[in-house]
Design an enzyme around this catalytic site. Structure first.
Site, PDB file in Angstrom:
ATOM      1  N   CYS A  67      23.459  88.025   9.536  1.00 55.51           N
ATOM      2  CA  CYS A  67      21.574  88.519   9.435  1.00 55.51           C
ATOM      3  C   CYS A  67      22.171  89.549  10.672  1.00 55.51           C
ATOM      4  O   CYS A  67      21.175  90.094  10.882  1.00 55.51           O
ATOM      5  CB  CYS A  67      20.605  87.349   9.623  1.00 55.51           C
ATOM      6  SG  CYS A  67      20.832  86.664  11.128  1.00 55.51           S
TER       7      CYS A  67
ATOM      8  N   GLU B 239      20.945  94.965   2.486  1.00 58.32           N
ATOM      9  CA  GLU B 239      22.167  94.299   3.774  1.00 58.32           C
ATOM     10  C   GLU B 239      22.787  93.947   3.197  1.00 58.32           C
ATOM     11  O   GLU B 239      23.146  93.445   1.355  1.00 58.32           O
ATOM     12  CB  GLU B 239      21.265  92.443   4.362  1.00 58.32           C
ATOM     13  CG  GLU B 239      21.368  91.668   5.524  1.00 58.32           C
ATOM     14  CD  GLU B 239      21.054  90.408   5.722  1.00 58.32           C
ATOM     15  OE1 GLU B 239      21.503  89.960   6.639  1.00 58.32           O
ATOM     16  OE2 GLU B 239      19.815  90.036   4.889  1.00 58.32           O
TER      17      GLU B 239
END
Length: 486
Positions: free
Chosen positions: A293, A390
């Site tokens: 992340c 992402e």
């Protein structure tokens, strides 16, 4: 003598840990854990049902009063023993992690070191939980505050850092006096199961730590979240799942901490040390194969140094050795699943179709396993999906900017707000940009921000709450105020 892969896998407990006992799932089901580098099945684990999850919560609830009453020094010593045990078993844990997740052994060893530090850090924080005493403004009463454990916690951990994301939650919970139910990801349960056994051996009492593995995460976790015996939920994973869990938690008004998705910008200004920026970019992008992340997702480089930065980054990316993580010299392992690789390739294809220039890489590696070539894209248009989503893979999309205002605007143009990176030699700019960036963390002239002694967490759609640092234990403590008449 080094343990063999087979001996290590055979030694890992693959049942559920409930109330201090390892037991099979109530329905008798088991699921396969596969090696993403080969597709081969490593072993099978017990596949918990909702009934098993509730049994684990019952054990945690029963153990809560005794663990809360355990002296802080005793809790601290258990955490210290756990740190020493994890450190002593580092090679085993690293190999296990590489087998089930795919990252190189070098990276896995780094995660073990990092993950163990949370146990050591919170062993030191356990004895530093403080309250306060003051005189009321009118002088009539005395104001006493104390901090007490929240109570039983449900911890849902991800597949990408199967050890560290566990210790980052377990450490402060144990230190604060909370019991817990841990639900690791079905893709990588073995590392957590091995860790749980080490924690047992370090002295964690029965019922304080419970572990349930399952392929039915929602079916097992939702009944726990809606059960009044649970008092806190902590989750690391996607924003989409996080939103669902937060909604479910509202029924019981649980204490909640969420570490969710990211879309990290990496800003390189005209005065930056370009070589240092490339070094930082490799760390920020390629840590964990890009499956993090905190991974740099969008590279915004000043137009005056963009060509130099892109060429040097592409050369470094192209030189990376791709292969099975257990092999010597391998730097880039497989992505976790075939679906994950397909998503990465779809993002690359979309960018190229919109006008991005492929500098290196750009496709899956043929053969067994879920490998993807390290990729650099240049001149990536603003409407490309890879700048909004992402990536979670070894892909670096590079765009240019003309001035500081544009760089900050583009960095903030995302719903996410976990981490951003800035490379510049101008200290005044450091403060301006760091203050203007809408992120919970900012790395300045460094590609790594994670540190057990620092508060990790984001804003906006990247979640709320902090893990690590002095702030980390506060997530597991409630403040009680006592008014004393005089």
């Amino acid at each position: 003598m080094a343990v063999t892969q087979k001996a290590l896998i055979d030694a890992v407990p693959t049942a559920l840990l409930i109330g201090g006992r390892w037991r099979e799932a109530s329905g008798g089901g088991r699921f396969a854990v596969d090696d993403p580098a080969t597709g081969a099945t490593l072993t099978t684990c017990a596949d918990a049902t909702a009934e098993d999850g509730l049994a684990a919560l019952a054990a945690a609830h029963e153990a809560q009063p005794g663990w809360a009453a355990t002296p802080p020094r005793e809790r601290a010593e258990i955490l210290r023993a756990a740190f020493e045990s994890v450190t002593a078993h580092a090679d085993e844990l690293a190999l296990l992690m590489t087998l089930e997740m795919g990252k190189s052994l070098t990276e896995s060893r780094g995660e073990v070191t990092y993950g163990a530090e949370f146990l050591r850090w919170f062993s030191e924080e356990a004895v530093r939980v403080r309250g306060s005493y003051s005189v009321a403004p009118n002088g009539a009463t005395r104001l006493l505050t104390m901090r007490q454990p929240v109570g039983p916690v449900l911890m849902i951990t991800p597949w990408n850092f199967p050890l560290a994301m566990g210790t980052r939650k377990i450490g402060p919970a144990l230190a604060a006096g909370c019991t817990m139910v841990v639900k690791p990801a079905a893709e990588t349960p073995l590392t957590m199961l091995h860790l749980a056994r080490l924690l047992q051996e370090a002295g964690v009492p029965a019922g304080v730590l419970n572990v349930v593995t399952t392929t039915d995460s929602g079916g097992v976790c939702e009944p726990l979240i809606r059960d009044p015996r649970l008092r806190k939920l902590t989750f690391t994973g996607s924003t989409a799942v996080g939103r669902t869990l937060v909604a479910q938690s509202a029924e019981q008004l649980l204490r909640v901490s969420m570490e969710l998705g990211g879309n990290a910008p990496f800003l390189v200004f005209e005065d930056a040390d370009v070589d240092a920026a490339v070094d930082g970019a490799m760390l920020a992008k390629m840590r964990n194969i890009g499956e993090a992340c905190t991974s740099a997702n969008r590279f915004f480089v000043h137009e005056s140094v963009a060509a130099e930065f892109t060429d040097k980054l592409a050369a470094r990316m192209a030189a990376q050795t791709v292969g099975k993580g257990t092999k010597k010299g391998v730097e880039v392992g497989p992505l976790i699943t075939a679906e994950a690789r397909e998503k990465v390739h779809a993002l690359v294809t979309d960018a190229i179709e919109r006008g991005a220039r492929l500098v290196t890489g750009g496709g899956p590696v043929e053969g067994r396993g879920h490998f993807y070539t390290p990729t650099v894209l240049a001149d990536v248009p603003e409407d490309s999906r890879c700048l909004a989503e992402e990536i979670f893979g070894p892909v670096a999309p590079v765009s240019t900017f003309a001035d500081e205002d544009e760089a900050v605007r583009r960095a903030n143009a995302t719903e996410y707000g976990l981490v951003g990176y800035v490379y510049t030699r101008d200290q005044a700019r450091v403060l301006r940009v760091a203050e203007a960036m809408e992120f919970g963390m900012v790395g300045v002239n460094t590609g790594v921000v994670s540190n057990p002694a620092a508060p990790f967490g984001g804003v906006k759609a990247s979640g709320f709450g902090r893990e690590g640092g002095a702030e980390g234990i506060e997530e597991y403590l409630e403040v009680k105020y006592v008014g004393l008449a005089t």
